[in-house]
Design a protein around this motif. Structure first.
Motif, PDB file in Angstrom:
ATOM      1  N   SER A  94       0.802  -1.216   0.000  1.00  0.00           N
ATOM      2  CA  SER A  94       0.000   0.000   0.000  1.00  0.00           C
ATOM      3  C   SER A  94       0.835   1.266   0.000  1.00  0.00           C
ATOM      4  O   SER A  94       0.310   2.347  -0.201  1.00  0.00           O
ATOM      5  N   GLY A  95       2.120   1.155   0.258  1.00  0.00           N
ATOM      6  CA  GLY A  95       2.954   2.347   0.302  1.00  0.00           C
ATOM      7  C   GLY A  95       3.134   2.889   1.707  1.00  0.00           C
ATOM      8  O   GLY A  95       3.989   3.715   1.965  1.00  0.00           O
ATOM      9  N   ASP A  96       2.310   2.426   2.658  1.00  0.00           N
ATOM     10  CA  ASP A  96       2.448   2.891   4.039  1.00  0.00           C
ATOM     11  C   ASP A  96       2.967   1.781   4.953  1.00  0.00           C
ATOM     12  O   ASP A  96       2.852   1.850   6.164  1.00  0.00           O
ATOM     13  N   GLY A  97       3.506   0.742   4.344  1.00  0.00           N
ATOM     14  CA  GLY A  97       4.055  -0.363   5.122  1.00  0.00           C
ATOM     15  C   GLY A  97       3.115  -1.539   5.278  1.00  0.00           C
ATOM     16  O   GLY A  97       3.516  -2.584   5.762  1.00  0.00           O
ATOM     17  N   THR A  98       1.851  -1.387   4.881  1.00  0.00           N
ATOM     18  CA  THR A  98       0.920  -2.511   4.946  1.00  0.00           C
ATOM     19  C   THR A  98       0.844  -3.169   3.579  1.00  0.00           C
ATOM     20  O   THR A  98       1.056  -2.529   2.549  1.00  0.00           O
ATOM     21  N   ALA A  99       0.557  -4.454   3.590  1.00  0.00           N
ATOM     22  CA  ALA A  99       0.434  -5.205   2.346  1.00  0.00           C
ATOM     23  C   ALA A  99      -0.695  -6.213   2.491  1.00  0.00           C
ATOM     24  O   ALA A  99      -0.997  -6.666   3.591  1.00  0.00           O
ATOM     25  N   VAL A 100      -1.307  -6.513   1.367  1.00  0.00           N
ATOM     26  CA  VAL A 100      -2.405  -7.475   1.330  1.00  0.00           C
ATOM     27  C   VAL A 100      -2.178  -8.400   0.149  1.00  0.00           C
ATOM     28  O   VAL A 100      -1.780  -7.960  -0.931  1.00  0.00           O
TER      29      VAL A 100
END
Length: 157
Positions: A94-100
């Protein structure tokens, strides 16, 4: 004292004005596990806008969200069945350190389907061709803050 007709007419005008101000709800089929408490957490965290120009709009079902216009909206349902491993699994940062991790498919009509992988309950996002005509599907990363409310137990291989 004002006549009763005045109040009747005023009530009718106010009712028409109130209805005109209501946004049409997008019809979204409720998912089988929509009542899962984790879905409530997901729904509370959905963004008010996807990308720069797809505003959130009302839906008619529990644990659902939509962005865009009736007849061509991106829709989201929490509580769908978790999918098994697939070669269509994609890791989206996501660019903010989270991923899915998402299982990503498209049908012959150009409708994209994204289903979270390794999260239960799973979340499904449907992107119709009317949206992809003028948008990339990169806005799926905007949903990371919401879908990560359900912890991941597996990752794409």
């Amino acid at each position: 004292m004002l006549p009763a007709r005045f109040f009747t007419a005023l009530s009718a005008v106010l009712a028409i004005g109130a209805l005109a101000g209501c946004a049409r709800a997008i019809g979204v089929e409720v998912a089988p596990e929509a009542a899962d408490p984790k879905c409530a957490e997901v729904m509370l965290a959905v963004p008010e806008e996807l990308g720069p120009d797809l505003p959130k709009v009302p839906t008619n079902a529990q644990a659902t969200a939509a962005w865009g216009e009736p007849g061509g909206a991106v829709t989201m349902r929490c509580g769908v069945a978790q999918l098994g491993p697939s070669g269509d699994c994609q890791h989206v940062d996501s660019g903010d350190g989270t991923a899915v991790d998402w299982i990503v498919t498209t049908d012959d009509k150009g409708t994209w389907s994204f289903v979270t992988y390794g999260r239960e309950p799973a979340v499904e996002v449907i992107v119709p061709p009317t949206v992809t005509e003028s948008h990339s599907t990169s806005f799926i990363a905007d949903l990371a803050g919401a879908v990560t409310q359900v912890p991941a137990t597996k990752e794409c291989q």
